[in-house]
Design a protein around this motif. Structure first.
Motif, short mmCIF file in Angstrom:
data_model
loop_
_atom_site.label_atom_id
_atom_site.label_comp_id
_atom_site.label_asym_id
_atom_site.label_seq_id
_atom_site.Cartn_x
_atom_site.Cartn_y
_atom_site.Cartn_z
N LEU A 55 -42.67 -11.41 6.47
CA LEU A 55 -42.56 -9.95 6.39
C LEU A 55 -43.81 -9.35 5.75
N GLN A 56 -44.30 -9.98 4.71
CA GLN A 56 -45.50 -9.49 4.05
C GLN A 56 -46.70 -9.53 4.99
N ASN A 59 -46.33 -6.75 7.50
CA ASN A 59 -46.64 -5.46 6.89
C ASN A 59 -48.14 -5.26 6.75
N GLN A 60 -48.87 -6.32 6.43
CA GLN A 60 -50.32 -6.21 6.34
C GLN A 60 -50.93 -5.93 7.70
N ALA A 63 -50.20 -2.29 8.55
CA ALA A 63 -51.07 -1.36 7.80
C ALA A 63 -52.47 -1.33 8.41
#
Length: 160
Positions: A55-56, A59-60, A63
């Motif tokens: 997930l991280q 998300n990166q 972004a």
């Protein structure tokens, strides 16, 4: 009267033996419960950690894609502005210029990347010259705008 005390010599060792059995059974049951808990918890915990890492990473990537999208929208606005200048439509170009530079300022304040911030601020540094040139109807504003377009393109390329 004397209390009656029955001392059966065979009964006391049996109680001790059954008490030991109960303690052993309880310890075995507690160990099995702990083992079952760990066996169920550890794989789930590990799966949760892996999911959080995925997930991280997503998300990166999101972004980064959103930042590129915002820069591309700025490029689109700048291309429209250049088109208006080349068509000698300075009235509409002034409005488009204000909108473009306002969006550049917003992006410059929101970005986390120092290289983006520097490039966007260098584009903002041309605002006064562009505004003055458009007010005078000077077609020499177009090369200045193309330089800003080049900076925006370099930003997109550096993100890729």
């Amino acid at each position: 009267m004397e209390p009656r005390v029955s001392r059966d010599p065979g009964r006391e060792p049996a109680r001790r033996c059954s008490l030991k059995k109960v303690v052993v059974v309880l310890v075995i049951v507690l160990v099995l419960i702990a083992a079952a808990y760990v066996a169920g918890y550890w794989p789930e915990h590990r799966r949760l950690e892996e999911t959080n890492q995925a997930l991280q990473a997503a998300n990166q990537k999101l972004a980064k894609a959103e930042a590129i999208s915002r820069i591309c929208r700025l490029q689109t606005k700048l291309l429209a502005l250049i088109s208006l200048v080349e068509a000698n439509n300075y009235g509409d170009a002034q409005k488009a210029s204000k909108d473009f530079f306002d969006q550049v300022r917003i992006e410059a304040t929101q970005t986390d990347r120092p290289d983006y911030k520097q490039a966007l601020e260098s584009v903002l540094d041309t605002r006064d010259a562009v505004t003055a040139g458009l007010a005078r109807g000077n077609p020499e504003v177009a090369p200045l705008l193309r330089q800003s377009l080049l900076k925006l393109r370099q930003m997109v390329e550096s993100a890729g």
